[in-house]
Design an enzyme around this catalytic site. Structure first.
Site, PDB file in Angstrom:
ATOM      1  N   VAL A   1      45.248  23.743 -30.553  1.00 46.02           N
ATOM      2  CA  VAL A   1      44.640  24.634 -29.155  1.00 46.02           C
ATOM      3  C   VAL A   1      43.112  25.088 -29.141  1.00 46.02           C
ATOM      4  O   VAL A   1      42.744  25.708 -29.908  1.00 46.02           O
ATOM      5  CB  VAL A   1      45.306  25.589 -29.146  1.00 46.02           C
TER       6      VAL A   1
ATOM      7  N   ASN B   1      40.871  28.098 -28.626  1.00 44.52           N
ATOM      8  CA  ASN B   1      40.389  29.742 -30.021  1.00 44.52           C
ATOM      9  C   ASN B   1      41.901  29.354 -30.199  1.00 44.52           C
ATOM     10  O   ASN B   1      42.000  30.552 -30.856  1.00 44.52           O
ATOM     11  CB  ASN B   1      40.693  30.583 -28.439  1.00 44.52           C
TER      12      ASN B   1
ATOM     13  N   LYS C   1      40.286  27.226 -35.553  1.00 46.60           N
ATOM     14  CA  LYS C   1      40.090  26.723 -35.780  1.00 46.60           C
ATOM     15  C   LYS C   1      38.170  26.635 -36.693  1.00 46.60           C
ATOM     16  O   LYS C   1      38.405  26.369 -38.289  1.00 46.60           O
ATOM     17  CB  LYS C   1      39.930  24.785 -35.396  1.00 46.60           C
TER      18      LYS C   1
ATOM     19  N   THR D   1      36.562  29.400 -37.528  1.00 47.35           N
ATOM     20  CA  THR D   1      36.690  29.991 -38.100  1.00 47.35           C
ATOM     21  C   THR D   1      37.463  29.797 -39.707  1.00 47.35           C
ATOM     22  O   THR D   1      36.841  30.261 -40.823  1.00 47.35           O
ATOM     23  CB  THR D   1      37.661  31.394 -38.275  1.00 47.35           C
TER      24      THR D   1
ATOM     25  N   ASP E   1      32.833  19.883 -31.530  1.00 46.58           N
ATOM     26  CA  ASP E   1      31.818  19.959 -30.576  1.00 46.58           C
ATOM     27  C   ASP E   1      30.441  20.007 -30.673  1.00 46.58           C
ATOM     28  O   ASP E   1      30.026  19.832 -29.408  1.00 46.58           O
ATOM     29  CB  ASP E   1      31.963  22.012 -30.846  1.00 46.58           C
TER      30      ASP E   1
ATOM     31  N   PHE F   1      30.476  16.980 -30.446  1.00 50.52           N
ATOM     32  CA  PHE F   1      29.585  15.615 -30.034  1.00 50.52           C
ATOM     33  C   PHE F   1      30.531  15.629 -28.982  1.00 50.52           C
ATOM     34  O   PHE F   1      30.635  14.682 -27.983  1.00 50.52           O
ATOM     35  CB  PHE F   1      31.058  14.666 -30.775  1.00 50.52           C
TER      36      PHE F   1
ATOM     37  N   ARG G   1      41.078  33.258 -24.695  1.00 48.33           N
ATOM     38  CA  ARG G   1      39.752  32.477 -23.693  1.00 48.33           C
ATOM     39  C   ARG G   1      39.015  33.380 -22.902  1.00 48.33           C
ATOM     40  O   ARG G   1      37.977  32.971 -23.158  1.00 48.33           O
ATOM     41  CB  ARG G   1      40.553  31.400 -23.094  1.00 48.33           C
TER      42      ARG G   1
ATOM     43  N   VAL H   1      32.105  33.372 -24.223  1.00 48.88           N
ATOM     44  CA  VAL H   1      31.648  32.826 -23.421  1.00 48.88           C
ATOM     45  C   VAL H   1      31.378  31.491 -23.117  1.00 48.88           C
ATOM     46  O   VAL H   1      30.919  30.866 -24.701  1.00 48.88           O
ATOM     47  CB  VAL H   1      30.048  33.580 -23.213  1.00 48.88           C
TER      48      VAL H   1
END
Length: 265
Positions: free
Chosen positions: A65, A67, A70, A72, A90, A92, A188, A192
């Site tokens: 999911v 936030n 993952k 961290t 992210d 890609f 979420r 930002v």
């Protein structure tokens, strides 16, 4: 004059002989260097083949999911595990101009078509072929055995890892972080994004897509996925996943009977 001429010729012949001898020495030296270089090259090639034959790669999927923690978790694991690297999904994403917009004006980022998935698969496969040349930092601790130097771990983190078939043949372990609706929406709202979430975006696109892909996983009985509760502390999640990966490394040792891995008490 005649004698002087002969002396000159004799002197020239001696110089010529010395020059030829010097050239022979240089030539012999070059041959020796060439031979040594070839032997060294052959030895390096044999070592490279041996290393590749003994090299082991673990590819760990850390999905789930938005936030959910993952990124961290992946970075903390990278710092704890030897020869470990991270690839983020992210990286890609297609540019905003190539991402579709639905009838409500929502940019459809939470779907596979918003990503360069083929490029992602290629990047992962290239890393698997040559992890040592990918820039991975080799961390050696006092508890790391010599054989562990040939073991490399790749953690791939992202929100859509297990719904793309070309990726599914690469995983050694799959983890999937979950969150309840309210907690996910709360987290979420504190982030930002660029472009920024528009009003209704979470309820109208993000959450429905998460449920859709999660349901697809749960309906696929052949796919082994370890679901993780994202509401647990990062320390608890880290401890669990780290221990699980260590167990996976130990399985490699047992299967190949050539590697030894240290498992902390």
């Amino acid at each position: 004059m005649q004698r002087s001429y002969h002396r000159h010729v004799k002197h020239w012949n001696v110089q010529s002989l010395h020059q030829r001898q010097d050239n022979d020495i240089i030539s012999d030296s070059s041959c020796v260097k060439s031979l040594l270089s070839q032997k060294l090259c052959d030895a390096l090639k044999r070592e490279d083949v041996r290393r590749k034959q003994t090299m082991k790669v673990l590819v760990i999927g850390l999905g789930g999911v938005t936030n959910g923690g993952k990124t961290t978790l992946a970075e903390k694991l990278k710092n704890m595990l030897p020869n470990c690297d991270v690839i983020s999904q992210d990286d890609f994403f297609k540019p905003e101009s190539e991402v579709e917009t639905d009838e409500r004006g929502f940019k459809l980022y939470d779907v596979l078509d918003a990503l360069y998935m083929d490029e992602m698969v290629t990047s992962i496969r290239n890393w698997i072929k040559s992890p040592a040349s990918s820039g991975v930092v080799k961390e050696e601790t006092e508890n790391t055995s010599d054989n562990l130097k040939n073991v490399y771990i790749l953690i791939v983190e992202g929100f859509l890892l297990y719904n793309y078939e070309p990726l599914n043949e690469l995983w050694n372990r799959r983890y999937f972080l979950t969150l309840p609706y309210e907690e996910c929406k709360r987290r979420r709202s504190t982030r930002v994004y660029q472009p920024a979430d528009t009003p209704g975006y979470f309820d109208g696109h993000v959450w429905p897509m998460y449920l859709k892909y999660k349901n697809e996983l749960e309906e696929n009985a052949s796919m082994q996925v370890d679901y993780l509760d994202g509401t647990k502390s990062q320390e608890e999640l880290l401890s669990y996943v780290y221990s699980d990966i260590i167990q996976e490394l130990n399985k490699l040792r047992e299967e190949n009977n050539t590697l030894h891995f240290y498992k902390p008490e």
